[in-house]
Design a protein around this motif. Structure first.
Motif, short mmCIF file in Angstrom:
data_model
loop_
_atom_site.label_atom_id
_atom_site.label_comp_id
_atom_site.label_asym_id
_atom_site.label_seq_id
_atom_site.Cartn_x
_atom_site.Cartn_y
_atom_site.Cartn_z
N LEU A 73 34.36 8.68 -13.29
CA LEU A 73 34.13 7.74 -12.19
C LEU A 73 34.36 6.30 -12.65
O LEU A 73 35.00 5.51 -11.95
N ASN A 74 33.85 5.95 -13.82
CA ASN A 74 34.05 4.60 -14.34
C ASN A 74 35.53 4.30 -14.57
O ASN A 74 35.99 3.19 -14.29
N ASN A 90 23.15 19.20 -9.83
CA ASN A 90 22.52 18.23 -8.95
C ASN A 90 22.60 16.81 -9.45
O ASN A 90 21.90 15.94 -8.96
N GLN A 91 23.44 16.56 -10.46
CA GLN A 91 23.54 15.20 -10.96
C GLN A 91 24.91 15.00 -11.61
O GLN A 91 25.61 15.97 -11.90
N PHE A 92 25.26 13.75 -11.82
CA PHE A 92 26.48 13.44 -12.54
C PHE A 92 26.22 13.61 -14.03
O PHE A 92 25.27 13.05 -14.56
#
Length: 81
Positions: A12-13, A2-4
């Protein structure tokens, strides 16, 4: 999930570092880059998101993900009144 997690955040960066103005420009991860960046690039390559384990270009999937990532970044960067 439920989270990165930290790996996803690094990925992502790194995706956000790819130039958005031209698909003809890529990135080269140098040997002196941080280990988190090096490993993020290796994971993105293994997932078919970039063309080389040390950067290269975004694949078609990578282009789509970068577009979504930029939208998320923009939305989450909005200032509240």
């Amino acid at each position: 999930m439920n989270q990165f997690d930290d790996d996803m955040t690094a990925e992502l960066n790194l995706i956000l570092k790819f130039p958005q103005d031209s698909l003809m420009q890529g990135l080269k991860i140098h040997h002196d880059a941080s280990q988190s960046i090096v490993h993020a690039a290796e994971r993105l390559f293994a997932k078919g998101i970039i063309t080389k384990p040390d950067g290269g270009y975004l694949t078609d999937l990578g282009i789509d993900i970068a577009d979504h990532a930029r939208h998320l970044q923009m939305a989450l960067s909005m200032k509240l009144n």
